[in-house]
Design a protein around this motif. Structure first.
Motif, PDB file in Angstrom:
ATOM      1  N   LEU A  17      14.624  22.276  -2.135  1.00  0.00           N
ATOM      2  CA  LEU A  17      14.064  21.047  -2.691  1.00  0.00           C
ATOM      3  C   LEU A  17      13.262  21.353  -3.953  1.00  0.00           C
ATOM      4  CD1 LEU A  17      12.772  19.314   0.572  1.00  0.00           C
ATOM      5  CD2 LEU A  17      14.958  18.959  -0.612  1.00  0.00           C
ATOM      6  N   SER A  18      13.412  20.483  -4.951  1.00  0.00           N
ATOM      7  CA  SER A  18      12.653  20.629  -6.188  1.00  0.00           C
ATOM      8  C   SER A  18      11.183  20.318  -5.951  1.00  0.00           C
ATOM      9  CB  SER A  18      13.200  19.675  -7.257  1.00  0.00           C
ATOM     10  OG  SER A  18      14.544  19.983  -7.567  1.00  0.00           O
ATOM     11  N   ASP A  19      10.333  20.932  -6.752  1.00  0.00           N
ATOM     12  CA  ASP A  19       8.898  20.682  -6.635  1.00  0.00           C
ATOM     13  C   ASP A  19       8.580  19.202  -6.803  1.00  0.00           C
ATOM     14  OD1 ASP A  19       8.335  23.316  -6.190  1.00  0.00           O
ATOM     15  OD2 ASP A  19       7.819  23.774  -8.276  1.00  0.00           O
ATOM     16  N   GLY A  20       9.320  18.534  -7.703  1.00  0.00           N
ATOM     17  CA  GLY A  20       9.088  17.112  -7.954  1.00  0.00           C
ATOM     18  C   GLY A  20       9.369  16.253  -6.743  1.00  0.00           C
ATOM     19  N   VAL A  21      10.422  16.593  -6.010  1.00  0.00           N
ATOM     20  CA  VAL A  21      10.784  15.841  -4.805  1.00  0.00           C
ATOM     21  C   VAL A  21       9.725  16.050  -3.722  1.00  0.00           C
ATOM     22  CG1 VAL A  21      12.454  15.651  -2.919  1.00  0.00           C
ATOM     23  CG2 VAL A  21      13.249  15.846  -5.285  1.00  0.00           C
TER      24      VAL A  21
ATOM     25  N   ILE B 211       5.660  28.023  11.761  1.00  0.00           N
ATOM     26  CA  ILE B 211       4.260  27.785  12.076  1.00  0.00           C
ATOM     27  C   ILE B 211       3.821  26.446  11.502  1.00  0.00           C
ATOM     28  CG2 ILE B 211       1.918  28.682  11.767  1.00  0.00           C
ATOM     29  CD1 ILE B 211       3.261  31.454  11.388  1.00  0.00           C
ATOM     30  N   LYS B 212       2.971  25.763  12.228  1.00  0.00           N
ATOM     31  CA  LYS B 212       2.447  24.477  11.785  1.00  0.00           C
ATOM     32  C   LYS B 212       1.711  24.637  10.451  1.00  0.00           C
ATOM     33  CE  LYS B 212      -0.852  20.889  13.137  1.00  0.00           C
ATOM     34  NZ  LYS B 212      -1.804  20.463  14.191  1.00  0.00           N
ATOM     35  N   PRO B 213       2.132  23.907   9.413  1.00  0.00           N
ATOM     36  CA  PRO B 213       1.449  24.011   8.113  1.00  0.00           C
ATOM     37  C   PRO B 213       0.150  23.217   8.096  1.00  0.00           C
ATOM     38  CG  PRO B 213       3.221  22.413   7.985  1.00  0.00           C
ATOM     39  CD  PRO B 213       3.289  23.006   9.377  1.00  0.00           C
ATOM     40  N   ASP B 214      -0.693  23.517   7.122  1.00  0.00           N
ATOM     41  CA  ASP B 214      -1.948  22.774   6.994  1.00  0.00           C
ATOM     42  C   ASP B 214      -1.689  21.321   6.633  1.00  0.00           C
ATOM     43  OD1 ASP B 214      -3.451  25.042   7.546  1.00  0.00           O
ATOM     44  OD2 ASP B 214      -3.530  25.647   5.451  1.00  0.00           O
ATOM     45  N   ASP B 215      -0.697  21.097   5.775  1.00  0.00           N
ATOM     46  CA  ASP B 215      -0.338  19.743   5.349  1.00  0.00           C
ATOM     47  C   ASP B 215       1.056  19.427   5.877  1.00  0.00           C
ATOM     48  OD1 ASP B 215      -0.031  17.291   4.132  1.00  0.00           O
ATOM     49  OD2 ASP B 215       0.421  18.119   2.146  1.00  0.00           O
ATOM     50  N   ILE B 216       1.099  18.634   6.936  1.00  0.00           N
ATOM     51  CA  ILE B 216       2.397  18.267   7.516  1.00  0.00           C
ATOM     52  C   ILE B 216       2.952  17.065   6.756  1.00  0.00           C
ATOM     53  CG2 ILE B 216       3.601  17.491   9.588  1.00  0.00           C
ATOM     54  CD1 ILE B 216       1.503  18.883  11.247  1.00  0.00           C
ATOM     55  N   SER B 217       3.957  17.331   5.936  1.00  0.00           N
ATOM     56  CA  SER B 217       4.565  16.264   5.153  1.00  0.00           C
ATOM     57  C   SER B 217       5.996  16.647   4.791  1.00  0.00           C
ATOM     58  CB  SER B 217       3.758  15.983   3.875  1.00  0.00           C
ATOM     59  OG  SER B 217       4.225  14.827   3.239  1.00  0.00           O
ATOM     60  N   VAL B 218       6.143  17.716   4.031  1.00  0.00           N
ATOM     61  CA  VAL B 218       7.455  18.261   3.717  1.00  0.00           C
ATOM     62  C   VAL B 218       7.317  19.778   3.647  1.00  0.00           C
ATOM     63  CG1 VAL B 218       7.046  17.825   1.254  1.00  0.00           C
ATOM     64  CG2 VAL B 218       9.367  18.326   2.052  1.00  0.00           C
ATOM     65  N   SER B 219       8.106  20.467   4.451  1.00  0.00           N
ATOM     66  CA  SER B 219       8.076  21.925   4.497  1.00  0.00           C
ATOM     67  C   SER B 219       9.481  22.441   4.220  1.00  0.00           C
ATOM     68  CB  SER B 219       7.594  22.413   5.868  1.00  0.00           C
ATOM     69  OG  SER B 219       6.282  21.951   6.130  1.00  0.00           O
ATOM     70  N   ASP B 220       9.633  23.073   3.077  1.00  0.00           N
ATOM     71  CA  ASP B 220      10.952  23.527   2.622  1.00  0.00           C
ATOM     72  C   ASP B 220      11.061  25.037   2.783  1.00  0.00           C
ATOM     73  OD1 ASP B 220      13.431  23.711   1.425  1.00  0.00           O
ATOM     74  OD2 ASP B 220      12.628  23.659  -0.614  1.00  0.00           O
ATOM     75  N   TYR B 221      11.423  25.470   3.986  1.00  0.00           N
ATOM     76  CA  TYR B 221      11.548  26.899   4.260  1.00  0.00           C
ATOM     77  C   TYR B 221      12.878  27.465   3.774  1.00  0.00           C
ATOM     78  CZ  TYR B 221       7.545  25.929   7.247  1.00  0.00           C
ATOM     79  OH  TYR B 221       6.308  25.529   7.706  1.00  0.00           O
TER      80      TYR B 221
ATOM     81  N   VAL C 296      11.552  18.854   7.293  1.00  0.00           N
ATOM     82  CA  VAL C 296      11.476  20.308   7.432  1.00  0.00           C
ATOM     83  C   VAL C 296      12.869  20.882   7.202  1.00  0.00           C
ATOM     84  CG1 VAL C 296      10.947  22.260   8.945  1.00  0.00           C
ATOM     85  CG2 VAL C 296       9.618  20.145   9.131  1.00  0.00           C
ATOM     86  N   THR C 297      12.985  21.819   6.268  1.00  0.00           N
ATOM     87  CA  THR C 297      14.251  22.533   6.104  1.00  0.00           C
ATOM     88  C   THR C 297      14.078  23.947   6.627  1.00  0.00           C
ATOM     89  OG1 THR C 297      13.848  23.490   3.902  1.00  0.00           O
ATOM     90  CG2 THR C 297      14.668  21.211   3.983  1.00  0.00           C
TER      91      THR C 297
END
Length: 241
Positions: A40-44, A26-36, A66-67
Motif C-alpha cells: 500500500l502507498s503511504d498516501g492510501v 503483534i497488536k500495533p499502537d494505532d489500529i487502523s491500517v497495518s501493511d505487513y 491488515v495485509t
C-alpha cells in the motif's frame, strides 16, 4: 504412562496454541491500517488513518485493514478471527468495527464485523461491497485501489447509518497512490514468556498427575485393608464353625 499423557495433553495443546498466537502479527499502537506486505502507498494508508479518526470520533468505529505475506499455514478465516481476538478489536469503540485481513501470498482475504453492527449489515452485504469495489483491483494486484475502493464503499455505509456523519470520502484514488510502499514493522514477541508459561503449565500437569496418583494409591491401600479384614473375618467364621 497413558494416564500421564492424558493429563499432559491439555498442556501440549495450550503450548501449540501459544505458538500459533506468537506467529501472528503483534497488536500495533494505532489500529487502523497495518501493511505487513508493503503493498500500500503511504498516501492510501494516510487516507485511511485520517478518515478512521473522523469515523472513530463520531461513532467509535473503524474500518481496519491488515495485509500479511502469509498465515503460517492457518486458513485465512481462522487467521482473521485469531488476529481480531488477539488485537482486542471487539473492545474498540462500540464493537461496531469492520476488520479486513488480506493474505497477499495466497491472494485470499477474510473479514470480521463487530456484534454492534451485525444486525445492521449482513455478511452478504459486505461481500457485495467487496465484489463491486475490491475484487476487480485485487485480482489485478492493485492493492491501493482495492483497499481504498473498499474503504470508501464501507465508509459510505457508515455515513448512511449514522446521521450527521461526514467522512469527506474522496473517489480520486490517483491523488493518494503512487507513493512509497514500505512494510510496517512487526517486531517479534519475546519467546521467553511463552516458554515460561509452557513450563508452568507442564509443571502443573505433572503435579496434578502426582496428586492424582497418590490419591489412587491411598485408595487402593484402603481397599486392600478392607478386603484383608473381610477375608480374615470369613476365615475365622470357617474355622470356628
Amino acid at each position: 504412562m497413558k494416564k500421564f499423557i492424558y493429563i499432559l495433553s491439555p498442556a501440549l495443546i495450550f503450548i501449540l496454541f501459544l505458538s500459533t498466537v506468537a506467529n501472528a502479527h503483534i497488536k500495533p499502537d494505532d489500529i487502523s491500517v497495518s501493511d505487513y506486505s508493503g503493498v500500500l502507498s503511504d498516501g492510501v494508508k494516510s487516507y485511511i488513518k485520517s478518515k478512521n479518526e473522523i469515523l472513530s470520533a463520531s461513532t467509535g468505529a473503524k474500518i481496519i485493514f491488515v495485509t500479511t505475506e502469509g498465515t503460517n499455514g492457518v486458513e485465512i478465516d481462522e487467521y482473521c478471527k485469531k488476529l481480531y481476538a488477539s488485537w482486542g478489536i471487539s473492545s474498540l469503540g462500540r464493537n461496531n468495527n469492520i476488520f479486513i485481513t488480506i493474505d497477499t501470498h495466497k491472494k485470499e482475504y477474510s473479514f470480521e464485523r463487530g456484534r454492534g453492527i451485525r444486525l445492521a449489515i449482513a455478511e452478504d452485504e459486505i461481500y457485495q461491497y467487496i465484489i463491486d469495489s475490491f475484487e476487480p483491483h485485487f485480482a489485478n494486484g492493485n492493492y491501493d485501489k482495492a483497499v481504498m475502493g473498499l474503504y470508501n464503499a464501507l465508509g459510505s455505509w457508515y455515513e448512511n447509518q449514522y446521521i450527521g456523519l461526514k467522512l469527506g470520502l474522496d473517489d480520486n484514488i490517483q491523488k493518494y497512490t503512487g507513493g512509497n510502499k514500505v512494510k510496517d514493522t512487526d517486531p517479534k514477541k519475546s519467546m521467553l514468556w511463552i516458554w515460561i508459561t509452557a513450563v508452568v503449565v507442564v509443571a502443573a500437569a505433572i503435579v496434578l498427575f502426582k496428586i492424582k496418583r497418590n490419591i489412587e494409591l491411598k485408595y487402593r491401600k484402603i481397599q486392600r485393608r478392607r478386603l484383608r479384614k473381610k477375608f480374615q473375618i470369613d476365615v475365622d467364621k470357617i474355622i470356628n464353625s
